[in-house]
Write a protein that holds these residues in place. Structure first.
Motif, PDB file in Angstrom:
ATOM      1  N   SER A  85      17.986 -28.263 -34.552  1.00 27.49           N
ATOM      2  CA  SER A  85      17.520 -27.048 -33.966  1.00 27.49           C
ATOM      3  C   SER A  85      17.373 -27.924 -32.330  1.00 27.49           C
ATOM      4  CB  SER A  85      16.542 -26.499 -34.095  1.00 27.49           C
ATOM      5  OG  SER A  85      16.108 -25.855 -35.773  1.00 27.49           O
ATOM      6  N   ARG A  86      17.753 -26.390 -31.799  1.00 28.29           N
ATOM      7  CA  ARG A  86      17.795 -26.868 -30.156  1.00 28.29           C
ATOM      8  C   ARG A  86      16.777 -26.272 -29.107  1.00 28.29           C
ATOM      9  NH1 ARG A  86      23.206 -26.011 -29.210  1.00 28.29           N
ATOM     10  NH2 ARG A  86      22.325 -24.925 -27.281  1.00 28.29           N
ATOM     11  N   VAL A  87      15.895 -26.738 -27.929  1.00 24.20           N
ATOM     12  CA  VAL A  87      15.057 -26.391 -27.909  1.00 24.20           C
ATOM     13  C   VAL A  87      15.738 -25.979 -26.290  1.00 24.20           C
ATOM     14  CG1 VAL A  87      12.918 -25.393 -26.195  1.00 24.20           C
ATOM     15  CG2 VAL A  87      12.995 -26.265 -28.856  1.00 24.20           C
ATOM     16  N   SER A  88      16.709 -24.667 -25.515  1.00 26.65           N
ATOM     17  CA  SER A  88      16.668 -24.163 -24.812  1.00 26.65           C
ATOM     18  C   SER A  88      15.403 -23.595 -23.946  1.00 26.65           C
ATOM     19  CB  SER A  88      18.072 -24.027 -24.350  1.00 26.65           C
ATOM     20  OG  SER A  88      19.052 -24.146 -25.177  1.00 26.65           O
ATOM     21  N   PHE A  89      15.561 -24.780 -22.657  1.00 29.32           N
ATOM     22  CA  PHE A  89      14.396 -23.946 -21.398  1.00 29.32           C
ATOM     23  C   PHE A  89      15.295 -23.279 -20.656  1.00 29.32           C
ATOM     24  CE2 PHE A  89      11.884 -24.349 -17.477  1.00 29.32           C
ATOM     25  CZ  PHE A  89      10.514 -24.359 -18.014  1.00 29.32           C
ATOM     26  N   ILE A  90      14.754 -22.193 -19.787  1.00 28.31           N
ATOM     27  CA  ILE A  90      15.305 -21.227 -18.402  1.00 28.31           C
ATOM     28  C   ILE A  90      13.888 -21.283 -17.636  1.00 28.31           C
ATOM     29  CG2 ILE A  90      16.895 -18.832 -18.292  1.00 28.31           C
ATOM     30  CD1 ILE A  90      17.027 -18.051 -21.161  1.00 28.31           C
ATOM     31  N   GLY A  91      14.595 -21.465 -16.368  1.00 26.32           N
ATOM     32  CA  GLY A  91      13.659 -21.165 -16.028  1.00 26.32           C
ATOM     33  C   GLY A  91      14.310 -22.101 -14.171  1.00 26.32           C
ATOM     34  N   GLN A  92      13.399 -21.530 -12.774  1.00 27.06           N
ATOM     35  CA  GLN A  92      13.708 -22.130 -11.419  1.00 27.06           C
ATOM     36  C   GLN A  92      12.776 -22.838 -11.388  1.00 27.06           C
ATOM     37  OE1 GLN A  92      16.245 -19.653 -10.219  1.00 27.06           O
ATOM     38  NE2 GLN A  92      16.364 -19.467 -11.903  1.00 27.06           N
ATOM     39  N   PHE A  93      13.854 -23.686 -10.602  1.00 31.89           N
ATOM     40  CA  PHE A  93      13.130 -25.467  -9.785  1.00 31.89           C
ATOM     41  C   PHE A  93      13.275 -24.903  -8.673  1.00 31.89           C
ATOM     42  CE2 PHE A  93      14.235 -26.408 -14.069  1.00 31.89           C
ATOM     43  CZ  PHE A  93      13.665 -27.159 -15.117  1.00 31.89           C
ATOM     44  N   GLY A  94      12.083 -25.464  -8.241  1.00 34.92           N
ATOM     45  CA  GLY A  94      11.562 -26.201  -6.535  1.00 34.92           C
ATOM     46  C   GLY A  94      12.439 -27.314  -6.063  1.00 34.92           C
ATOM     47  N   ASN A  95      12.552 -27.137  -4.247  1.00 39.54           N
ATOM     48  CA  ASN A  95      13.545 -27.999  -3.799  1.00 39.54           C
ATOM     49  C   ASN A  95      12.519 -29.286  -3.923  1.00 39.54           C
ATOM     50  OD1 ASN A  95      11.570 -27.025  -2.249  1.00 39.54           O
ATOM     51  ND2 ASN A  95      13.232 -27.316  -0.502  1.00 39.54           N
ATOM     52  N   ASP A  96      11.867 -30.025  -5.128  1.00 45.48           N
ATOM     53  CA  ASP A  96      10.711 -31.036  -4.400  1.00 45.48           C
ATOM     54  C   ASP A  96      10.800 -32.227  -5.536  1.00 45.48           C
ATOM     55  OD1 ASP A  96       9.984 -29.441  -6.142  1.00 45.48           O
ATOM     56  OD2 ASP A  96       8.565 -28.485  -5.266  1.00 45.48           O
ATOM     57  N   THR A 120      10.774 -34.769 -17.780  1.00 45.50           N
ATOM     58  CA  THR A 120       9.607 -34.386 -18.380  1.00 45.50           C
ATOM     59  C   THR A 120      10.040 -33.936 -19.849  1.00 45.50           C
ATOM     60  OG1 THR A 120       7.773 -34.745 -17.064  1.00 45.50           O
ATOM     61  CG2 THR A 120       6.951 -34.046 -19.045  1.00 45.50           C
ATOM     62  N   LEU A 121      11.051 -32.806 -19.207  1.00 47.07           N
ATOM     63  CA  LEU A 121      11.667 -31.596 -20.201  1.00 47.07           C
ATOM     64  C   LEU A 121      12.623 -32.092 -21.061  1.00 47.07           C
ATOM     65  CD1 LEU A 121      11.932 -28.450 -18.399  1.00 47.07           C
ATOM     66  CD2 LEU A 121      10.595 -29.008 -20.378  1.00 47.07           C
ATOM     67  N   THR A 122      14.025 -33.005 -20.058  1.00 45.43           N
ATOM     68  CA  THR A 122      15.045 -33.638 -20.851  1.00 45.43           C
ATOM     69  C   THR A 122      14.352 -34.747 -21.528  1.00 45.43           C
ATOM     70  OG1 THR A 122      15.559 -34.966 -18.918  1.00 45.43           O
ATOM     71  CG2 THR A 122      16.399 -32.598 -19.672  1.00 45.43           C
ATOM     72  N   LYS A 123      13.461 -35.663 -21.215  1.00 47.81           N
ATOM     73  CA  LYS A 123      13.156 -37.067 -22.444  1.00 47.81           C
ATOM     74  C   LYS A 123      12.428 -36.946 -23.605  1.00 47.81           C
ATOM     75  CE  LYS A 123      11.848 -40.121 -18.459  1.00 47.81           C
ATOM     76  NZ  LYS A 123      11.112 -41.203 -17.311  1.00 47.81           N
ATOM     77  N   ASN A 124      11.627 -35.237 -23.772  1.00 45.94           N
ATOM     78  CA  ASN A 124      11.032 -34.478 -24.690  1.00 45.94           C
ATOM     79  C   ASN A 124      11.904 -33.758 -24.956  1.00 45.94           C
ATOM     80  OD1 ASN A 124       8.514 -35.707 -24.525  1.00 45.94           O
ATOM     81  ND2 ASN A 124       8.192 -35.482 -22.376  1.00 45.94           N
ATOM     82  N   GLY A 125      13.012 -33.775 -25.525  1.00 51.84           N
ATOM     83  CA  GLY A 125      14.592 -32.852 -26.235  1.00 51.84           C
ATOM     84  C   GLY A 125      14.578 -31.715 -25.963  1.00 51.84           C
ATOM     85  N   VAL A 126      14.431 -31.546 -24.628  1.00 54.79           N
ATOM     86  CA  VAL A 126      14.663 -29.639 -24.297  1.00 54.79           C
ATOM     87  C   VAL A 126      15.400 -29.301 -23.631  1.00 54.79           C
ATOM     88  CG1 VAL A 126      13.531 -27.761 -22.899  1.00 54.79           C
ATOM     89  CG2 VAL A 126      12.234 -29.651 -24.540  1.00 54.79           C
ATOM     90  N   GLU A 127      16.984 -28.669 -23.626  1.00 58.49           N
ATOM     91  CA  GLU A 127      17.573 -29.346 -22.654  1.00 58.49           C
ATOM     92  C   GLU A 127      17.201 -27.993 -21.719  1.00 58.49           C
ATOM     93  OE1 GLU A 127      21.933 -27.661 -24.713  1.00 58.49           O
ATOM     94  OE2 GLU A 127      21.397 -25.544 -24.624  1.00 58.49           O
ATOM     95  N   LEU A 128      17.888 -28.305 -20.626  1.00 51.70           N
ATOM     96  CA  LEU A 128      17.817 -27.054 -19.475  1.00 51.70           C
ATOM     97  C   LEU A 128      19.246 -26.411 -20.036  1.00 51.70           C
ATOM     98  CD1 LEU A 128      16.516 -29.842 -17.243  1.00 51.70           C
ATOM     99  CD2 LEU A 128      15.281 -28.200 -18.171  1.00 51.70           C
ATOM    100  N   SER A 129      19.483 -25.504 -19.702  1.00 52.99           N
ATOM    101  CA  SER A 129      20.453 -24.636 -19.348  1.00 52.99           C
ATOM    102  C   SER A 129      20.425 -24.631 -18.592  1.00 52.99           C
ATOM    103  CB  SER A 129      19.981 -22.899 -19.874  1.00 52.99           C
ATOM    104  OG  SER A 129      19.692 -22.205 -19.650  1.00 52.99           O
ATOM    105  N   SER A 130      22.498 -23.234 -18.762  1.00 51.99           N
ATOM    106  CA  SER A 130      23.066 -23.731 -16.972  1.00 51.99           C
ATOM    107  C   SER A 130      22.387 -22.440 -16.555  1.00 51.99           C
ATOM    108  CB  SER A 130      24.105 -22.694 -17.790  1.00 51.99           C
ATOM    109  OG  SER A 130      23.978 -22.034 -18.500  1.00 51.99           O
ATOM    110  N   LEU A 131      21.550 -21.827 -17.113  1.00 53.12           N
ATOM    111  CA  LEU A 131      20.770 -20.942 -16.203  1.00 53.12           C
ATOM    112  C   LEU A 131      19.351 -21.185 -15.457  1.00 53.12           C
ATOM    113  CD1 LEU A 131      20.205 -18.102 -18.984  1.00 53.12           C
ATOM    114  CD2 LEU A 131      21.780 -18.229 -17.059  1.00 53.12           C
TER     115      LEU A 131
END
Length: 147
Positions: free
Chosen positions: A27-38, A47-58
């Motif tokens: 199973s994969r956990v994917s994350f959708i969100g908007q990140f800042g420029n900081d 932190t997300l990727t180190k903990n097994g969360v996939e940052l989606s193309s969105l």
């Protein structure tokens, strides 16, 4: 007084908890969100990727809006807690595709449908604009995902 800066927020914390819960590695956990420029965005992504969360193309990075931040204050003498939240990029950086009805096909809706294909469950947060949650919920419901 100590000052601590850590990655977190409801979405980040719950995504990591889901990834830790799904120990079967299929199973994969994917994350959708908007990140800042900081630097906060760099810390969140890491932190997300180190903990097994996939940052989606969105997931996008805003060129001119900082990451959302939460500030928690602990009163040492009483133990009382108070908090302030600044929505930042996760509140203000969504493109107009997210505002379209789900029957109108956009690049965003196509990417979201693709992301939802292999997901059993969708967890929504109220720290993004309501129209983002509505698009995700409607498309997930059409796919028979648990929302």
């Amino acid at each position: 007084h100590p000052e601590v800066d850590v990655a977190g927020g409801k979405g980040c914390n719950q995504a990591i908890a889901c990834a830790n819960f799904l120990l079967d590695n299929r199973s994969r956990v994917s994350f959708i969100g908007q990140f800042g420029n900081d630097d906060a965005a760099t810390m969140l992504k890491s932190t997300l990727t180190k903990n097994g969360v996939e940052l989606s193309s969105l997931c996008q990075t805003s060129p001119n809006i900082p990451s959302g931040r939460g500030y928690v204050f602990l009163q040492a003498s009483s133990g009382k807690v108070s908090a302030i939240v600044s929505g930042g990029s996760n509140l203000y950086s969504w493109n107009n595709d997210w505002k379209q009805p789900t029957d109108i096909v956009t690049k965003t809706s196509q990417e979201l449908q693709s992301l939802l294909q292999d997901k059993a469950c969708v967890l929504l947060q109220r720290e993004v604009p309501e129209y983002v949650n509505m698009m995700v919920a409607r498309l997930a419901q059409k796919r028979k995902n648990c929302v």
